[in-house]
Scaffold this active site. Structure first.
Site, PDB file in Angstrom:
ATOM      1  N   LYS A   1      19.005 -10.626  36.488  1.00 51.97           N
ATOM      2  CA  LYS A   1      20.212 -11.316  37.356  1.00 51.97           C
ATOM      3  C   LYS A   1      21.656 -10.713  36.893  1.00 51.97           C
ATOM      4  CE  LYS A   1      17.109 -15.024  38.291  1.00 51.97           C
ATOM      5  NZ  LYS A   1      16.446 -16.181  38.030  1.00 51.97           N
TER       6      LYS A   1
ATOM      7  N   LEU B   1       9.511 -15.868  31.864  1.00 48.35           N
ATOM      8  CA  LEU B   1      10.247 -15.618  33.325  1.00 48.35           C
ATOM      9  C   LEU B   1      11.158 -16.856  33.656  1.00 48.35           C
ATOM     10  CD1 LEU B   1       7.199 -13.792  35.089  1.00 48.35           C
ATOM     11  CD2 LEU B   1       9.310 -12.790  34.097  1.00 48.35           C
ATOM     12  N   ASP B   2      12.056 -16.516  34.319  1.00 52.25           N
ATOM     13  CA  ASP B   2      12.756 -18.120  34.883  1.00 52.25           C
ATOM     14  C   ASP B   2      11.975 -18.458  35.744  1.00 52.25           C
ATOM     15  OD1 ASP B   2      15.025 -16.712  33.516  1.00 52.25           O
ATOM     16  OD2 ASP B   2      15.737 -15.881  35.265  1.00 52.25           O
ATOM     17  N   ILE B   3      12.410 -19.983  36.027  1.00 50.42           N
ATOM     18  CA  ILE B   3      11.551 -20.787  37.004  1.00 50.42           C
ATOM     19  C   ILE B   3      11.098 -20.244  38.274  1.00 50.42           C
ATOM     20  CG2 ILE B   3      13.397 -22.381  37.526  1.00 50.42           C
ATOM     21  CD1 ILE B   3      11.519 -24.728  37.474  1.00 50.42           C
TER      22      ILE B   3
END
Ligand code: URA
Length: 230
Positions: free
Chosen positions: A186, A100-102
């Site tokens: 996104k 997962l992204d930060i």
């Protein structure tokens, strides 16, 4: 498996420590003192150190409720990492199954079972991932149709696999996708002319994030959860 490898896999001892123990005649196999780390061990045999039997642990599987600000990595020189939140022996053997992204929160799966990880994350796997999104602009009337036809992400020629969406309200949706391209959600929303304000993953395949886990907490997966990834 070699005796020295068996012992260092089953404990936190280094190969050098194991060598010393064997030399000091403190390791036994089926009640016989072992004389060499190269001795082969089969599963029924009992290995003991100073008379106490040790056992190889099975594969391990965890779900973490990833907080924002944590990177999906083992090590990072700037930010805390997801694996630093997992307080387990031999944590260096653990891997993240689907990053997962930060700034993304929610369900992160962690295991030392490479095959299970591969089944979950391989591009050929059809495993659905469901995200809760907050959007910058209201949900467009055309989103559901465009998502189910397959979005073409900027810089790519191939369409994404069909995705499905459930509208919660004008600014919130649940989105189900079955791929794991870089920043996929996104980028899908950007293609639709919108922007993600917050992103939270709450389901992977049939594994649902445990509501009882506070951000940063983790728990082992149940046998049913592990078996659900085929
Ligand atoms: N898609 C994204 O854009 N980010 C994530 O963290 C996961 C899916």
């Amino acid at each position: 498996m070699r005796l020295d490898k068996y012992i260092s896999n089953a404990t936190d001892l280094s190969r050098t420590d194991v060598k010393k123990l064997i030399k000091a005649r403190q390791v036994s196999v089926d009640d016989k003192i072992a004389s060499s780390g190269a001795q082969k061990i089969i599963s029924e045999q009992v290995v003991a150190i100073e008379g106490s039997p040790i056992k190889l642990a099975g594969k391990r599987y965890f779900m973490l409720n990833k907080p924002a600000g944590v990177v999906s990595a083992a090590k990072d020189h700037l930010n805390p990492t997801a694996l630093e939140l997992i307080y387990e022996h031999r944590s260096e053997q653990l891997q993240i199954a689907g990053r997962l992204d930060i700034d993304t929160t929610g369900l992160l799966l962690i295991t030392d079972d490479g095959q299970w990880n591969h089944r979950l994350t391989s591009p050929r796997s059809d495993c659905k991932k469901i995200y809760a999104l907050e959007l910058e602009n209201p949900v467009g009337a055309d989103y559901a149709t465009r998502l189910s036809a397959g979005i073409v992400l900027e810089g790519e020629r191939r369409r994404c696999r069909p995705a499905t969406m459930q509208v919660i309200d004008d600014y919130h949706i649940h989105l189900s996708i079955s791929e794991g391209k870089y920043h996929q959600v996104k980028r899908m929303m950007a293609t639709l002319g919108n922007e993600v304000v917050s992103l939270h993953r709450f389901q992977v395949g049939d594994i649902v994030l445990d509501q009882g886990l506070a951000p940063g907490d983790y728990r082992p997966l149940t046998a049913a959860e592990i078996a659900s990834i085929l």
